[in-house]
Design an enzyme around this catalytic site. Structure first.
Site, PDB file in Angstrom:
ATOM      1  N   ASP A 103      64.973  13.778  24.066  1.00  0.00           N
ATOM      2  CA  ASP A 103      66.043  14.525  23.391  1.00  0.00           C
ATOM      3  C   ASP A 103      67.150  14.869  24.395  1.00  0.00           C
ATOM      4  O   ASP A 103      66.906  14.932  25.608  1.00  0.00           O
ATOM      5  CB  ASP A 103      65.503  15.839  22.801  1.00  0.00           C
ATOM      6  CG  ASP A 103      64.470  15.592  21.716  1.00  0.00           C
ATOM      7  OD1 ASP A 103      64.477  14.503  21.120  1.00  0.00           O
ATOM      8  OD2 ASP A 103      63.650  16.506  21.496  1.00  0.00           O
TER       9      ASP A 103
HETATM   10  N1  URA Z   1      58.924  15.417  22.314  1.00  0.00           N
HETATM   11  C1  URA Z   1      60.001  16.161  21.986  1.00  0.00           C
HETATM   12  O1  URA Z   1      59.932  17.044  21.151  1.00  0.00           O
HETATM   13  N2  URA Z   1      61.166  15.863  22.601  1.00  0.00           N
HETATM   14  C2  URA Z   1      61.299  14.904  23.532  1.00  0.00           C
HETATM   15  O2  URA Z   1      62.395  14.700  24.065  1.00  0.00           O
HETATM   16  C3  URA Z   1      60.170  14.150  23.860  1.00  0.00           C
HETATM   17  C4  URA Z   1      58.991  14.425  23.236  1.00  0.00           C
END
Ligand code: URA
Length: 240
Positions: A103
């Site tokens: 993310d």
């Molecule tokens: N899980 C999440 O919630 N976000 C990420 O960026 C990676 C794994």
């Protein structure tokens, strides 16, 4: 692809030196000498020759391990104009892309490559490549609350596989937990933590299979060695 780029990707020489080779009439395409700089070839279809030998259309594979800071998007282009992880990479001629996603606000390890088969092995849930995350979450996490994560829980897109999970640190109003998953569904760790009543406040990916974040500064990257790439493929069950 431009002929000069094709030659450079095939590892013949630097792009500038390849321009020189073309200008000097040292390169043939389908039997004819080509000196035009913008000449285009189709890799795998056109026959390119240099120094009497066919130039292999396979491009050099690149595998980088980057420690992503928060505030970067894991795609080659962002329509909203946010910085992409590719902007941190210099001196790589090949067109690489992130292998999987973190993310925008998540930090930590991400592989960048131009190898499509390798990418599939790394991100397809069938191959069960393990990824570890450290998450600061709100509140004081009790051991029994982790049971749901350990045994598998129901999220809106289906049940999760059992995941390893431990509390690394407890403070007054927050806890640091480590979770290891191999599915890689969208926002999976954040959704799992929210589902047990402990929303994530910051998230870092600390491991991909045996690759660790230790020694790799945020915003920095390194090339994976050939043996690391081979070992990652073996982790995915592909013997070669
Ligand atoms: N899980 C999440 O919630 N976000 C990420 O960026 C990676 C794994």
């Amino acid at each position: 692809m431009r002929l000069v780029k094709f030659l450079a990707h095939a590892g013949i020489a630097s792009r500038r030196q390849c321009e020189e080779l073309v200008r000097n009439g040292q390169v043939k395409v389908n039997g004819s000498i080509i000196t035009e700089m913008g000449f285009k070839v189709e890799p795998g279809v056109d026959r390119v020759e240099f120094a009497g030998k066919i130039v292999n259309s396979e491009q050099t594979m690149v595998y980088l391990l980057l420690n992503k800071p928060p505030g970067y998007i894991c795609s080659a282009y962002d329509p909203q104009g946010r910085p992409t992880v590719l902007e941190m990479v210099k001196d790589i001629d090949q067109r690489i892309y992130p292998v999987g996603r973190l993310d925008f606000d998540t930090s930590g390890l991400i592989i960048l490559s131009n190898d499509g088969d390798f990418t599939n092995l790394m991100i397809h849930p069938r191959y069960e490549i393990k990824k570890s995350y450290e998450a600061w979450v709100q509140g004081n996490v009790k051991d029994e609350e982790l049971l749901l994560i350990r045994t598998g829980m129901l999220l809106e897109d289906g049940p999760t596989a059992p995941a390893e999970c431990t509390v690394l640190s407890r403070e007054a109003n927050r806890s640091l937990i480590e979770i290891q998953i191999h599915e890689g569904r969208k926002r999976q760790v954040k959704r799992m933590c929210a589902a047990i009543g402990h929303p994530v406040t910051s998230l870092q990916r600390t491991k991909i299979a045996f690759l660790s974040i230790n020694g790799l500064q945020e915003g920095c990257y390194r090339h994976l060695s050939l043996s690391e790439v081979a070992a990652l493929k073996e982790c995915a069950g592909l013997k070669h």
